[in-house]
Design a protein around this motif. Structure first.
Motif, mmCIF file in Angstrom:
data_model
loop_
_atom_site.group_PDB
_atom_site.id
_atom_site.type_symbol
_atom_site.label_atom_id
_atom_site.label_comp_id
_atom_site.label_asym_id
_atom_site.label_seq_id
_atom_site.Cartn_x
_atom_site.Cartn_y
_atom_site.Cartn_z
ATOM 1 N N GLY A 174 21.692 -14.060 16.146
ATOM 2 C CA GLY A 174 21.643 -12.754 15.837
ATOM 3 C C GLY A 174 22.917 -11.966 15.820
ATOM 4 N N GLU A 175 22.876 -10.716 16.261
ATOM 5 C CA GLU A 175 23.700 -9.854 16.193
ATOM 6 C C GLU A 175 25.173 -10.483 17.066
ATOM 7 O OE1 GLU A 175 24.940 -5.725 15.609
ATOM 8 O OE2 GLU A 175 22.885 -6.792 15.612
ATOM 9 N N ASP A 176 24.862 -11.180 18.050
ATOM 10 C CA ASP A 176 26.021 -11.621 18.781
ATOM 11 C C ASP A 176 26.784 -12.853 17.902
ATOM 12 O OD1 ASP A 176 25.237 -10.300 20.946
ATOM 13 O OD2 ASP A 176 24.040 -12.143 22.060
ATOM 14 N N GLY A 177 26.034 -13.447 16.823
ATOM 15 C CA GLY A 177 26.787 -14.343 16.133
ATOM 16 C C GLY A 177 28.155 -13.595 15.413
ATOM 17 N N PHE A 178 27.978 -12.559 15.198
ATOM 18 C CA PHE A 178 29.068 -12.010 14.493
ATOM 19 C C PHE A 178 30.405 -11.909 15.418
ATOM 20 C CE2 PHE A 178 25.599 -9.397 12.324
ATOM 21 C CZ PHE A 178 25.926 -9.917 11.018
ATOM 22 N N ASP A 179 30.274 -12.044 16.678
ATOM 23 C CA ASP A 179 31.468 -12.066 17.358
ATOM 24 C C ASP A 179 31.886 -13.515 17.666
ATOM 25 O OD1 ASP A 179 30.631 -9.571 18.210
ATOM 26 O OD2 ASP A 179 29.677 -10.108 20.004
ATOM 27 N N ARG A 180 31.547 -14.534 16.868
ATOM 28 C CA ARG A 180 32.100 -15.696 17.004
ATOM 29 C C ARG A 180 32.514 -16.330 15.665
ATOM 30 N NH1 ARG A 180 28.615 -18.091 20.906
ATOM 31 N NH2 ARG A 180 29.705 -19.977 20.577
ATOM 32 N N LEU A 181 32.999 -15.394 14.776
ATOM 33 C CA LEU A 181 33.431 -15.766 13.427
ATOM 34 C C LEU A 181 34.794 -15.202 13.369
ATOM 35 C CD1 LEU A 181 30.198 -14.868 11.358
ATOM 36 C CD2 LEU A 181 30.958 -17.081 12.503
ATOM 37 N N PHE A 182 35.744 -16.004 12.733
ATOM 38 C CA PHE A 182 36.973 -15.535 12.337
ATOM 39 C C PHE A 182 37.350 -15.427 10.626
ATOM 40 C CE2 PHE A 182 38.353 -18.257 16.305
ATOM 41 C CZ PHE A 182 37.973 -17.160 17.466
ATOM 42 N N TRP A 183 37.881 -14.299 10.373
ATOM 43 C CA TRP A 183 38.199 -14.259 8.939
ATOM 44 C C TRP A 183 39.228 -15.304 8.660
ATOM 45 C CZ3 TRP A 183 36.574 -12.527 4.462
ATOM 46 C CH2 TRP A 183 37.387 -12.138 3.526
ATOM 47 N N SER A 184 39.428 -15.792 7.493
ATOM 48 C CA SER A 184 40.477 -16.527 6.876
ATOM 49 C C SER A 184 40.196 -16.543 5.269
ATOM 50 C CB SER A 184 40.587 -18.149 7.167
ATOM 51 O OG SER A 184 41.401 -18.861 6.648
ATOM 52 N N SER A 185 41.355 -16.359 4.611
ATOM 53 C CA SER A 185 41.466 -16.430 3.072
ATOM 54 C C SER A 185 41.755 -17.826 2.809
ATOM 55 C CB SER A 185 42.188 -15.269 2.528
ATOM 56 O OG SER A 185 43.727 -15.641 2.814
ATOM 57 N N GLY A 186 42.722 -18.364 3.533
ATOM 58 C CA GLY A 186 43.154 -19.886 3.193
ATOM 59 C C GLY A 186 44.552 -19.658 2.335
ATOM 60 N N ALA A 187 44.956 -18.162 2.117
ATOM 61 C CA ALA A 187 46.182 -18.076 1.288
ATOM 62 C C ALA A 187 47.380 -19.099 1.842
ATOM 63 C CB ALA A 187 46.681 -16.611 1.765
ATOM 64 N N MET A 188 48.078 -19.559 0.958
ATOM 65 C CA MET A 188 48.303 -18.978 -0.408
ATOM 66 C C MET A 188 47.361 -19.822 -1.433
ATOM 67 S SD MET A 188 49.453 -22.511 -0.619
ATOM 68 C CE MET A 188 49.074 -22.836 -2.256
ATOM 69 N N SER A 189 46.370 -20.851 -0.628
ATOM 70 C CA SER A 189 45.533 -21.403 -1.671
ATOM 71 C C SER A 189 44.769 -20.652 -2.623
ATOM 72 C CB SER A 189 44.652 -22.465 -0.994
ATOM 73 O OG SER A 189 43.986 -23.127 -1.753
ATOM 74 N N VAL A 190 44.146 -19.581 -2.056
ATOM 75 C CA VAL A 190 43.318 -18.709 -2.786
ATOM 76 C C VAL A 190 43.966 -17.155 -2.200
ATOM 77 C CG1 VAL A 190 40.904 -17.572 -3.009
ATOM 78 C CG2 VAL A 190 41.193 -20.062 -2.507
ATOM 79 N N HIS A 191 43.944 -16.400 -3.403
ATOM 80 C CA HIS A 191 44.744 -14.935 -2.977
ATOM 81 C C HIS A 191 43.752 -14.178 -2.171
ATOM 82 C CE1 HIS A 191 46.698 -11.304 -3.587
ATOM 83 N NE2 HIS A 191 47.709 -11.887 -4.393
ATOM 84 N N PRO A 192 44.342 -13.644 -1.082
ATOM 85 C CA PRO A 192 43.547 -13.004 0.053
ATOM 86 C C PRO A 192 43.059 -11.726 -0.539
ATOM 87 C CG PRO A 192 45.843 -12.679 0.142
ATOM 88 C CD PRO A 192 45.761 -13.668 -0.754
ATOM 89 N N ARG A 193 43.508 -10.970 -1.570
ATOM 90 C CA ARG A 193 42.812 -9.642 -1.982
ATOM 91 C C ARG A 193 41.604 -9.658 -2.348
ATOM 92 N NH1 ARG A 193 45.687 -5.066 -5.882
ATOM 93 N NH2 ARG A 193 44.122 -3.438 -5.939
ATOM 94 N N PRO A 194 41.310 -10.363 -3.255
ATOM 95 C CA PRO A 194 39.785 -10.212 -4.125
ATOM 96 C C PRO A 194 38.620 -10.783 -2.918
ATOM 97 C CG PRO A 194 40.753 -12.309 -5.038
ATOM 98 C CD PRO A 194 41.894 -11.236 -4.104
ATOM 99 N N GLN A 195 39.052 -11.709 -2.087
ATOM 100 C CA GLN A 195 38.269 -12.092 -0.974
ATOM 101 C C GLN A 195 38.103 -10.907 -0.026
ATOM 102 O OE1 GLN A 195 38.839 -16.326 0.515
ATOM 103 N NE2 GLN A 195 40.909 -15.835 -0.407
ATOM 104 N N LEU A 196 39.244 -10.183 0.435
ATOM 105 C CA LEU A 196 38.776 -9.193 1.249
ATOM 106 C C LEU A 196 38.023 -7.749 0.733
ATOM 107 C CD1 LEU A 196 42.508 -8.759 2.631
ATOM 108 C CD2 LEU A 196 40.228 -9.049 3.941
ATOM 109 N N GLU A 197 38.193 -7.786 -0.744
ATOM 110 C CA GLU A 197 37.518 -6.851 -1.494
ATOM 111 C C GLU A 197 36.070 -6.896 -1.470
ATOM 112 O OE1 GLU A 197 41.243 -4.676 -3.843
ATOM 113 O OE2 GLU A 197 40.155 -6.215 -4.929
ATOM 114 N N ALA A 198 35.754 -8.371 -2.027
ATOM 115 C CA ALA A 198 34.241 -8.669 -2.042
ATOM 116 C C ALA A 198 33.667 -8.776 -0.459
ATOM 117 C CB ALA A 198 34.428 -10.243 -2.287
#
Length: 363
Positions: free
Chosen positions: A262-286
């Protein structure tokens, strides 16, 4: 709505691939990996982020990755990952590139080390990387390549994996990242199942294990790992790209990952775009605009209705969770980059156009 300009964004996996055919060591596997990487990207991104094959399949420079992150998107800091996939002569991302970004932009980048535990001399390689760029973790892949051979290995193997964990701990490295969920090229899928992380996490409770691409497949198994092992985290690389092409599917995967916590699960996740493989900007905006549908909230969790994702949850995923892991003071980090070359390039409040600071060719 979340303000990405004001939000601290730390991208936990970035790299600069060398996919040039001259870098192919095991041609069958290297070519298959390259085709997979290009196909995964070209199928989901909008036209302005779609590259020609020639613009993508080449040797990417570290400056291209840096400007894409810090001038063309809202990213503040990133961890650079070399890659030990020796279907390529240099592993796909050479260790030297990791040293170069830390040396040139120490306030913007941290780096991981990488080794292949089935490759002779991995201990010396790890020691050399620690000496060269003081890595904050070690990155592993469950595959070993030679010029004409592939072999998988397990994170639960006391003869293969455990010596790596012990050596890392002895060198002061406390985080181990393991690529899972997405098989690389024409290889068996079983080594990419995350189940072997159980034994590693249980046997080395003082280490943190980050499952890279966690939830992309084997989502329920990964959710059980988060629920059972407090030293297991999920690096979301790959999932934000799904969000670009299929918001409903992304919501289902993200919801299932936290379904037992539940709520605690959000604390166990890290953001990654995989740049340069995928451009980071559209992923962040989405991701900024994303919300769970009511159907997903109601029908995914086994612990009752899931909470709606909030701006606070998104701030945790986008940077605060990772900063806590590596002991980074966010205010101090932002102060150090306030007047650097990338901040100066964005001083007018606008981002550079996609790929305008790279050698990439938009299709």
């Amino acid at each position: 709505m979340l303000d990405l300009e004001e939000t601290f964004v730390y991208d936990a996996v970035t790299h600069s691939y060398n996919m040039a055919p001259s870098n192919y060591r095991n041609e069958q596997h290297a070519e298959g990996i390259t085709e997979m990487l290009y196909g995964n990207v070209s199928g989901v991104v909008a036209d302005e982020y779609t590259l020609t094959p020639e613009g993508f399949v080449r040797d990417w420079g570290v400056e291209e990755t840096a400007t894409m992150l810090f001038e063309e998107s809202y990213t503040d800091m990133a961890t650079f990952h070399p890659v030990p996939m020796y279907a390529f002569h240099d592993g796909l991302v050479a260790n030297d590139k990791a040293g170069a970004v830390v040396d040139r932009w120490p306030d913007r980048f941290r780096s991981f080390a990488c080794v292949d535990p089935l490759r002779d001399g991995w201990e010396d390689e790890l020691e050399a990387q620690v000496e060269d760029f003081d890595p904050i973790g070690v990155k592993l892949y469950p595959s070993h390549w030679s010029e004409d051979h592939h072999e998988g290995w397990s994170m639960g193997d006391p003869e293969v994996a455990f010596p790596v964990f012990e050596k890392a701990h002895d060198l002061g490295i406390e985080t181990v990242a393991i690529h899972k969920a997405i098989p690389f090229g024409p290889v068996p899928r079983s080594p990419y199942h995350p189940g072997d992380v159980d034994e590693a996490a249980a046997s080395f409770p003082d280490l943190t294990f980050s499952i890279v691409h966690g939830g992309y497949s084997f989502t329920e198994e990964t959710a059980w790992q988060l629920a059972r092992f407090p030293n297991v985290y999920v690096n979301l690389e790959g999932l934000p790209a799904i969000l670009l092409g299929n918001e409903r599917r992304f919501g289902e995967l993200l919801a299932e990952l936290i379904s037992f916590l539940g709520e605690d699960g959000f604390d166990r996740l890290f953001w990654s775009s995989g740049a340069m493989s995928v451009h980071p900007r559209p992923q962040l905006e989405a991701f900024r605009d994303f919300e769970f549908s009511e159907a997903v909230r109601k029908n995914t969790s086994m612990m009752g209705k899931l909470p709606q994702i909030t701006d606070d949850h998104k701030r945790k995923i986008l940077g605060e969770n990772y900063a806590d892991l590596i002991g980074l003071d966010v205010d101090e980090a932002r102060a150090r980059i306030a007047d650097d070359e990338f901040s100066s390039a964005r001083s007018n409040g606008e981002l550079a156009e996609p790929y305008s600071t790279t050698d990439a060719e938009v299709a």
